[in-house]
Write a protein that holds these residues in place. Structure first.
Motif, PDB file in Angstrom:
ATOM      1  N   ASP A  83       0.835  -1.196   0.000  1.00  0.00           N
ATOM      2  CA  ASP A  83       0.000   0.000   0.000  1.00  0.00           C
ATOM      3  C   ASP A  83       0.874   1.253   0.000  1.00  0.00           C
ATOM      4  OD1 ASP A  83      -2.589   1.372   0.182  1.00  0.00           O
ATOM      5  OD2 ASP A  83      -1.882   1.958   2.177  1.00  0.00           O
ATOM      6  N   GLY A  86       2.346   1.965  -3.356  1.00  0.00           N
ATOM      7  CA  GLY A  86       1.360   2.566  -4.253  1.00  0.00           C
ATOM      8  C   GLY A  86       1.274   4.081  -4.113  1.00  0.00           C
ATOM      9  N   SER A  87       1.647   4.588  -2.935  1.00  0.00           N
ATOM     10  CA  SER A  87       1.566   6.034  -2.699  1.00  0.00           C
ATOM     11  C   SER A  87       2.799   6.791  -3.203  1.00  0.00           C
ATOM     12  CB  SER A  87       1.359   6.313  -1.206  1.00  0.00           C
ATOM     13  OG  SER A  87       2.558   6.081  -0.477  1.00  0.00           O
ATOM     14  N   GLY A 127       1.148  -7.046  -9.569  1.00  0.00           N
ATOM     15  CA  GLY A 127      -0.271  -7.015  -9.226  1.00  0.00           C
ATOM     16  C   GLY A 127      -0.570  -6.523  -7.829  1.00  0.00           C
ATOM     17  N   GLU A 128       0.374  -6.656  -6.901  1.00  0.00           N
ATOM     18  CA  GLU A 128       0.131  -6.291  -5.516  1.00  0.00           C
ATOM     19  C   GLU A 128       0.164  -4.788  -5.257  1.00  0.00           C
ATOM     20  OE1 GLU A 128       2.043 -10.343  -5.568  1.00  0.00           O
ATOM     21  OE2 GLU A 128       2.493  -8.422  -6.484  1.00  0.00           O
ATOM     22  N   VAL A 129       0.671  -3.994  -6.217  1.00  0.00           N
ATOM     23  CA  VAL A 129       0.817  -2.557  -6.014  1.00  0.00           C
ATOM     24  C   VAL A 129      -0.008  -1.793  -7.043  1.00  0.00           C
ATOM     25  CG1 VAL A 129       2.439  -0.610  -6.022  1.00  0.00           C
ATOM     26  CG2 VAL A 129       3.126  -2.811  -5.034  1.00  0.00           C
ATOM     27  N   THR A 130      -0.850  -0.886  -6.535  1.00  0.00           N
ATOM     28  CA  THR A 130      -1.641  -0.011  -7.401  1.00  0.00           C
ATOM     29  C   THR A 130      -1.330   1.434  -7.040  1.00  0.00           C
ATOM     30  OG1 THR A 130      -3.415  -1.644  -7.533  1.00  0.00           O
ATOM     31  CG2 THR A 130      -3.968   0.618  -8.117  1.00  0.00           C
ATOM     32  N   PRO A 131      -0.824   2.202  -7.994  1.00  0.00           N
ATOM     33  CA  PRO A 131      -0.543   3.613  -7.700  1.00  0.00           C
ATOM     34  C   PRO A 131      -1.809   4.342  -7.258  1.00  0.00           C
ATOM     35  CG  PRO A 131       0.413   2.970  -9.798  1.00  0.00           C
ATOM     36  CD  PRO A 131      -0.472   1.850  -9.360  1.00  0.00           C
ATOM     37  N   HIS A 132      -1.655   5.202  -6.262  1.00  0.00           N
ATOM     38  CA  HIS A 132      -2.801   6.017  -5.816  1.00  0.00           C
ATOM     39  C   HIS A 132      -2.352   7.369  -5.339  1.00  0.00           C
ATOM     40  CE1 HIS A 132      -1.894   4.871  -1.566  1.00  0.00           C
ATOM     41  NE2 HIS A 132      -1.677   3.668  -2.059  1.00  0.00           N
ATOM     42  N   GLU A 153       3.362   4.728 -11.546  1.00  0.00           N
ATOM     43  CA  GLU A 153       2.857   3.619 -12.372  1.00  0.00           C
ATOM     44  C   GLU A 153       3.191   2.303 -11.683  1.00  0.00           C
ATOM     45  OE1 GLU A 153       6.771   3.427 -15.261  1.00  0.00           O
ATOM     46  OE2 GLU A 153       5.177   4.845 -15.701  1.00  0.00           O
ATOM     47  N   LYS A 154       2.521   1.238 -12.096  1.00  0.00           N
ATOM     48  CA  LYS A 154       2.776  -0.066 -11.490  1.00  0.00           C
ATOM     49  C   LYS A 154       4.239  -0.471 -11.670  1.00  0.00           C
ATOM     50  CE  LYS A 154      -1.603  -2.522 -11.452  1.00  0.00           C
ATOM     51  NZ  LYS A 154      -1.498  -3.124 -10.139  1.00  0.00           N
ATOM     52  N   GLU A 198       3.673  -6.458 -14.908  1.00  0.00           N
ATOM     53  CA  GLU A 198       3.282  -5.482 -13.897  1.00  0.00           C
ATOM     54  C   GLU A 198       3.059  -6.192 -12.568  1.00  0.00           C
ATOM     55  OE1 GLU A 198      -0.154  -3.368 -15.336  1.00  0.00           O
ATOM     56  OE2 GLU A 198       1.114  -1.867 -16.307  1.00  0.00           O
TER      57      GLU A 198
END
Length: 108
Positions: free
Chosen positions: A76, A79-80, A103-108, A84-85, A101
């Motif tokens: 998490d 992601g911050s 999968g466990e990390v989503t940019p936010h 990009e992934k 890419e």
């Protein structure tokens, strides 16, 4: 043995936060019983691009790592700080490997 290599571009405004977070994460991962090594390096040709190299004893140790509280929190956090992934290259006993890419990390 499991070898995992990650490539992540870090947002310039999040660099110091990243360096602090990855330093603590390195300590956490290196304390796992199935971890052989965990290191990170900055690309000398691309500012703020980092490579993480993780080695685990076997698939079970790699699976256990992903389920730890510190890994879940780090995904998490990561992601911050990324725009990009991140890319991941996972190599295992069966010889399969590929850059995909993470999968466990989503940019936010």
């Amino acid at each position: 043995m499991i070898l995992i290599v990650l490539k992540a571009q870090i947002r310039p405004d999040k660099r110091e936060e990243w360096l602090s977070g990855i330093s603590q994460y390195k300590k956490d991962v290196n304390s796992e019983p199935g971890n052989i090594s965990f290191d990170y390096h900055e690309n000398v040709e691309k500012e703020n691009e980092f490579v993480i190299v993780e080695v685990f004893r076997d698939s079970a140790a790699g699976d256990a790592h992903v389920k730890t509280d510190h890994a879940q929190k780090f995904f998490d956090f990561m992601g911050s700080v990324v725009p990009e992934k991140p890319l991941i290259n996972f190599q295992s006993e069966d010889g399969k490997d590929a850059w995909v890419e993470m999968g466990e990390v989503t940019p936010h």
